[in-house]
Design a protein around this motif. Structure first.
Motif, PDB file in Angstrom:
ATOM      1  N   ARG A  41      -4.655   3.371  -7.216  1.00 38.87           N
ATOM      2  CA  ARG A  41      -3.292   2.874  -7.329  1.00 38.87           C
ATOM      3  C   ARG A  41      -3.057   2.268  -8.715  1.00 38.87           C
ATOM      4  NH1 ARG A  41      -1.466   0.798  -1.274  1.00 38.87           N
ATOM      5  NH2 ARG A  41      -1.979   2.816  -0.332  1.00 38.87           N
ATOM      6  N   ARG A  55      -0.389   0.014 -10.360  1.00 38.86           N
ATOM      7  CA  ARG A  55       0.586  -0.899  -9.767  1.00 38.86           C
ATOM      8  C   ARG A  55       1.465  -1.620 -10.775  1.00 38.86           C
ATOM      9  NH1 ARG A  55       1.886   0.416  -5.154  1.00 38.86           N
ATOM     10  NH2 ARG A  55       1.159  -1.013  -3.577  1.00 38.86           N
ATOM     11  N   LEU A  77      -1.597   6.880  -6.430  1.00 38.54           N
ATOM     12  CA  LEU A  77      -0.288   6.331  -6.088  1.00 38.54           C
ATOM     13  C   LEU A  77       0.198   5.560  -7.303  1.00 38.54           C
ATOM     14  CD1 LEU A  77       1.995   5.782  -4.063  1.00 38.54           C
ATOM     15  CD2 LEU A  77       0.757   3.712  -3.376  1.00 38.54           C
TER      16      LEU A  77
END
Length: 318
Positions: free
Chosen positions: A150, A152, A176
């Motif tokens: 991820r 972020r 992600l």
């Protein structure tokens, strides 16, 4: 001499120790397990931490396997490790710190005079700020999830490209790329100028050897690519999701999933059905968007509105 808590290592040496973060209810000092690998040659600093959520153990498995393989004589730079961040939750195999019912990865950069969790976040953030790169090892709690990284910080952040490159080097295969909630280490550390990723190494109860091995390979990829150790890393294309949709159950009953982890789904495809105890279908839930079946609950029984699964959306390759 490089120190971390009670651990001290001269160039070419390694040491383990404890990082004090407070006391338990009987006054016993709480010390997080730490390691310092001080390379014989000069170089950058990598910070690795695991188990900021107390039931996410795959990261601890990665640390357990990586650290014994690190020979400081063969390393340029320094590797700092906090093997278990959420001390209190780890002791009771819970996700949140039971002392203050708080999730550690929503507390960064922390507060040295705050709650138990805020103090732990502050102590570990102080260590993290010494680094040039950060790996915050996680997993999808005890649900089922693909191995992924991820990013972020958000696509407009000045370090977005550097974080995305770090995720590509770690090479879980899936990324992600979505701005995370306030208080995440992978949000706070880029604001300090440090590329940071949040590898989510599957999801399980206990730990999963396949996901741990993916994490071990990821750490060694980072060590080689960024010059801590010798070796060549070929950058493989990653499947990236820029959005994330979560689905809850519209009724109580038993869930039957109709998609597998990592499977491509299209808008309107059936994700799951909810049946009664005797197999009668009560509800059928379909995908709102096309994407990848990313995560799913482990237990079949659900109440109305309870989480069932997630789909990564707005998918591309980079």
């Amino acid at each position: 001499m490089t120190t971390l808590g009670t651990a001290q290592a001269a160039p070419g040496e390694m040491d383990t120790g404890r990082l004090p973060v407070g006391e338990t209810r009987d006054g016993t000092q709480v010390g997080l397990p730490v390691a310092v690998i001080n390379g014989a040659a000069d170089g950058d600093t990598l910070y690795v931490q695991a188990a900021s959520d107390g039931d996410e153990l795959n990261g601890v498995g990665v640390v357990q396997r990586v650290v014994p393989q690190l020979d400081p004589q063969d390393i340029a730079g320094t590797v700092l490790v906090v093997g278990i961040v959420n001390f209190h939750a780890f002791q009771v195999a819970e996700h949140r710190n039971p002392i203050d019912d708080t999730k550690t990865n929503r507390a960064y950069p922390g507060d040295e005079t705050g709650t138990s969790t805020e103090r732990i976040a502050a102590a570990t953030f102080q260590v993290a700020r010494r680094a040039d790169l950060i790996l915050d090892l996680h997993q999808g709690s005890t649900s089922r999830m693909i191995d992924e990284c991820r990013v972020r910080c958000g696509p407009r952040h000045r370090l977005h490209d550097a974080c995305l490159e770090l995720a590509k080097v770690f090479d879980c295969g899936y990324v992600l790329d979505q701005k995370g909630p306030d208080g995440q280490l992978a949000r706070a550390a880029p604001d300090e100028g440090i590329p940071t990723i949040d590898p989510e190494l599957g999801g399980c109860v206990g730990w999963d050897e396949d996901s741990i091995q993916a994490g071990v390979e990821g750490v060694f990829n980072v060590l080689s690519y960024y010059g801590f150790t010798d070796g060549q890393v070929d950058l493989n294309p990653q499947t990236r999701a820029n959005g994330f949709e979560q689905y809850g159950s519209p009724a109580g009953g038993l869930v039957s999933l109709r998609a597998d982890l990592g499977e491509r789904v299209s808008r309107g495809d059936v994700l799951f059905e909810v049946t009664d105890t005797f197999g009668g279908v009560k509800e059928t839930v379909t995908a709102d968007s096309s994407g990848i079946f990313w995560r799913a609950r482990r237990l079949p029984q659900v109440a109305t509105g309870e989480y069932v699964c997630s789909v990564g959306t707005d998918v591309d390759s980079y």
